[in-house]
Design an enzyme around this catalytic site. Structure first.
Site, PDB file in Angstrom:
ATOM      1  N   SER A 186       1.168  -6.280   1.265  1.00 16.53           N
ATOM      2  CA  SER A 186       2.163  -6.729   0.599  1.00 16.53           C
ATOM      3  C   SER A 186       2.598  -8.203   0.939  1.00 16.53           C
ATOM      4  O   SER A 186       2.379  -8.644   2.239  1.00 16.53           O
ATOM      5  CB  SER A 186       3.525  -5.863   0.806  1.00 16.53           C
ATOM      6  OG  SER A 186       4.822  -6.334   0.619  1.00 16.53           O
ATOM      7  N   TYR A 199       8.527  -1.342   7.596  1.00 14.25           N
ATOM      8  CA  TYR A 199       7.604  -1.554   6.850  1.00 14.25           C
ATOM      9  C   TYR A 199       7.026  -2.967   6.896  1.00 14.25           C
ATOM     10  O   TYR A 199       5.764  -3.244   6.716  1.00 14.25           O
ATOM     11  CB  TYR A 199       8.155  -1.636   5.210  1.00 14.25           C
ATOM     12  CG  TYR A 199       7.226  -1.770   4.129  1.00 14.25           C
ATOM     13  CD1 TYR A 199       6.211  -0.972   3.899  1.00 14.25           C
ATOM     14  CD2 TYR A 199       7.308  -2.966   3.282  1.00 14.25           C
ATOM     15  CE1 TYR A 199       5.211  -1.310   2.686  1.00 14.25           C
ATOM     16  CE2 TYR A 199       6.518  -3.159   2.248  1.00 14.25           C
ATOM     17  CZ  TYR A 199       5.370  -2.433   2.001  1.00 14.25           C
ATOM     18  OH  TYR A 199       4.506  -2.733   1.002  1.00 14.25           O
TER      19      TYR A 199
END
Length: 319
Positions: A186, A199
């Site tokens: 990401s 995350y």
């Protein structure tokens, strides 16, 4: 200007429009031909492993690389769904040009099973040429609301799982002095967003690991690539009755900064072909935010804090 002049102008406009359509179609056909040639020359006969092949992106990659003649090893946490995926791939392809995918059940949230998976992966073909790490577990919550148990699960799926699998197969790659390892990560491996602390931490950790590994294995002819992406667009499951102002904003945000699974799969193919070390798969806005984070950190932190206050105000007004 007479009627005949107007008719000539209209005919000219129609011809220009038609020419533009034909040119666009020709460019699209040429691009498709180049892409088909690229996939065949890049992955043909290569042993290629995809983690979480059952995800939207994983499935798109499986279709693209299977059609290109790769010897696929598809990994996922649900055996029945893996079998269904393999059957669909075989039914949509020419069996004389493709190979039946090998299936390996893999769940990074169960770390005790990973050593057995490593042996199973190496037994499939005896070697690996390409590894695509696509696994990801997302979680969104304020730090004080997230348990340490959830923190550990996210770190297992996004960090410890991938590096455990990698360490298990790395000696094989080093002994053959070849291989391409591609991390699908990401953009939050490069910057942070509020309410995604765990995350983002896992994505920063795996990014740093692969960046270090790149330098260590270069002498063995092993390529390490990382592709950092923003939102991956997926089909909406919200009905018309359930649409609210919040869901409309979320949909707009995803469309404005997100990328499609097909765009991502194509970019991964290009990265495997070019052996580019790092790719940022993002629209202009996320790229600008990333530069602001690097060049003007205080401004970035102020904007993030303001965003948290705005979110709290919206949620309060909606109650």
């Amino acid at each position: 200007m007479g009627v005949s002049d107007i008719m000539r102008l209209d005919a000219s406009s129609v011809w220009l429009l038609l020419s533009g359509v034909l040119l666009a179609a020709a460019i699209f056909c040429l691009y498709s031909l180049i892409l088909r040639h690229l996939v065949k020359t890049t992955v043909r006969n290569k042993v290629l492993l995809i983690t979480d092949s059952l995800s939207t992106l994983g499935h798109e990659c499986a279709k693209l690389f299977h059609a290109g003649g790769a010897r696929l090893i598809l990994c996922g946490s649900n055996w029945e769904k893996l079998e269904t995926q393999a059957e669909r791939l075989m039914s949509e392809s020419d069996p004389t040009l493709t190979f039946p995918p090998k299936l390996v059940e893999l769940d990074f949230s169960d770390m005790e099973s990973v050593p057995g998976v490593i042996s199973e992966v190496l037994d499939c073909y005896g070697c690996l040429d390409v590894l695509i790490f696509n696994s990801s577990m997302k979680v969104k919550a304020p730090v004080q609301c997230l348990s340490l148990q959830m923190d550990r699960i996210v770190m297992d799926v996004n960090y410890f799982g991938p590096i455990t699998l990698l360490k298990g197969v790395l000696p094989s790659l080093i002994s053959r002095r070849t291989g391409h390892i591609l991390l699908v990560n990401s953009i939050q491996g490069k910057m942070t967003v509020p309410f995604r602390a765990t995350y983002a931490a896992s994505k920063h950790a795996v990014q740093a690991f692969f960046d270090c590994l790149r330098a260590e294995v270069q002498e063995y002819g092993i390529t390490i690539s990382t592709v950092n992406h923003t939102f991956i667009k997926t089909p909406s499951t919200i009905s018309a009755e359930e649409i609210t102002a919040k869901t409309k904003w979320t949909d707009f945000k995803t469309k404005s900064v997100g990328v499609t699974p097909k765009e991502m799969a194509t970019e991964l193919l290009k990265t495997l072909s070019s052996k580019k070390k790092e790719v940022l798969m993002a629209r202009s806005i996320p790229k600008a935010v990333l530069y602001v984070r690097s060049l003007f950190p205080n401004l970035f932190f102020a904007i993030m804090a303001a965003g948290v206050r705005n979110t709290a105000a919206v949620e309060t007004s909606g109650d």
